[in-house]
Design a protein around this motif. Structure first.
Motif, short mmCIF file in Angstrom:
data_model
loop_
_atom_site.label_atom_id
_atom_site.label_comp_id
_atom_site.label_asym_id
_atom_site.label_seq_id
_atom_site.Cartn_x
_atom_site.Cartn_y
_atom_site.Cartn_z
N ALA A 30 0.88 -1.27 -0.11
CA ALA A 30 0.03 -0.11 -0.03
C ALA A 30 1.04 1.28 0.13
O ALA A 30 0.70 2.16 -0.57
CB ALA A 30 -0.97 -0.18 1.36
N VAL A 31 2.07 1.31 0.74
CA VAL A 31 2.89 2.51 0.89
C VAL A 31 3.55 2.50 -0.52
O VAL A 31 3.79 3.70 -1.12
CB VAL A 31 3.77 2.31 2.04
N ALA A 55 -5.78 1.86 0.86
CA ALA A 55 -5.23 0.76 1.38
C ALA A 55 -4.51 0.78 2.52
O ALA A 55 -4.46 -0.13 3.47
CB ALA A 55 -4.78 -0.12 0.42
N PHE A 56 -3.63 2.04 2.82
CA PHE A 56 -2.89 2.38 3.81
C PHE A 56 -3.25 2.18 5.05
O PHE A 56 -2.96 1.43 5.96
CB PHE A 56 -2.08 3.46 3.58
N GLY A 57 -4.52 3.01 5.11
CA GLY A 57 -5.17 2.99 6.51
C GLY A 57 -5.43 1.68 7.13
O GLY A 57 -5.00 1.38 8.11
N PRO A 58 -6.25 0.90 6.34
CA PRO A 58 -6.53 -0.47 6.91
C PRO A 58 -5.66 -1.47 7.12
O PRO A 58 -5.35 -2.35 8.04
CB PRO A 58 -7.57 -0.92 5.87
N ALA A 59 -4.42 -1.39 6.44
CA ALA A 59 -3.20 -2.29 6.43
C ALA A 59 -2.32 -2.04 7.76
O ALA A 59 -1.98 -2.66 8.52
CB ALA A 59 -2.50 -2.04 5.12
N SER A 85 14.01 -4.29 21.29
CA SER A 85 13.04 -4.46 20.36
C SER A 85 13.44 -5.14 18.95
O SER A 85 14.75 -4.64 18.70
CB SER A 85 12.05 -3.35 19.87
N ASP A 86 12.89 -6.28 18.58
CA ASP A 86 13.22 -6.59 17.44
C ASP A 86 12.62 -5.99 16.09
O ASP A 86 13.06 -5.95 15.04
CB ASP A 86 12.50 -8.14 17.32
N ALA A 87 11.46 -5.36 16.42
CA ALA A 87 10.99 -4.21 15.43
C ALA A 87 10.54 -3.13 16.01
O ALA A 87 9.87 -3.32 17.35
CB ALA A 87 10.00 -5.07 14.80
N ILE A 88 10.56 -1.88 15.55
CA ILE A 88 9.91 -0.67 16.08
C ILE A 88 8.85 -0.44 14.95
O ILE A 88 9.16 0.13 14.02
CB ILE A 88 10.92 0.24 16.34
N LEU A 89 7.61 0.01 15.34
CA LEU A 89 6.85 0.64 14.40
C LEU A 89 6.33 2.07 14.90
O LEU A 89 6.42 2.29 16.04
CB LEU A 89 5.37 -0.29 14.67
N SER A 100 0.71 7.81 12.51
CA SER A 100 1.21 8.17 11.08
C SER A 100 0.66 8.21 9.68
O SER A 100 -0.25 7.42 9.63
CB SER A 100 2.53 6.90 11.02
N THR A 101 1.24 8.97 8.95
CA THR A 101 0.42 9.05 7.70
C THR A 101 1.30 8.62 6.71
O THR A 101 2.20 7.96 7.09
CB THR A 101 0.54 10.68 7.46
N LEU A 102 0.79 8.27 5.68
CA LEU A 102 1.16 7.56 4.43
C LEU A 102 2.61 8.16 3.96
O LEU A 102 3.51 7.59 3.82
CB LEU A 102 0.29 7.28 3.12
N ALA A 103 2.64 9.42 3.99
CA ALA A 103 3.96 10.34 3.65
C ALA A 103 4.94 9.87 4.77
O ALA A 103 6.09 9.60 4.24
CB ALA A 103 3.68 11.72 3.69
N GLU A 104 4.65 10.05 6.00
CA GLU A 104 5.62 9.56 6.89
C GLU A 104 6.11 8.13 6.87
O GLU A 104 7.29 7.67 7.08
CB GLU A 104 5.05 9.63 8.40
N MET A 105 5.34 7.34 6.48
CA MET A 105 5.54 5.78 6.53
C MET A 105 6.55 5.53 5.26
O MET A 105 7.30 4.88 5.27
CB MET A 105 3.99 5.05 6.51
#
Length: 91
Positions: A31-32, A39-43, A65-69, A74-79
């Motif tokens: 989506a990104v 699609a980004f928001g729901p994903a 942390s193994d992963a950091i979200l 967060s917005t699509l642009a930031e992602m």
């Protein structure tokens, strides 16, 4: 596996859920990459919900942390700035 959601805390997910986590992360990455805001928001919501379904690590316990979200707002642009070709979760 320990996953941190920035500004929220850490969650412990069983290793056997890693494949499922990667599928959800892949949907977000698609989506990104496509710039598909619909699609980004729901994903992204699905990824956060999946991580939150894990065991919350108490705030007084510190683990690598193994992963950091990024934060849930967060917005699509930031992602787009954060995601590599492998998504947010390596693997």
């Amino acid at each position: 596996m320990i996953v941190r959601i920035m500004g929220e805390g850490q969650y412990r997910l069983p290793d056997e859920k890693l494949d499922q986590l990667n599928v959800i992360d892949s949907d977000l990455e698609k989506a990104v990459s496509a710039g598909d805001d619909g699609a980004f928001g729901p994903a992204f919501a699905a990824l956060l919900e999946f991580v939150r379904s894990g065991e919350r690590v108490p705030d007084d316990e510190l683990h690598d942390s193994d992963a950091i979200l990024p934060p849930g707002d967060s917005t699509l642009a930031e992602m787009r700035e954060l995601i590599s070709g492998d998504g947010l979760i390596a693997g």
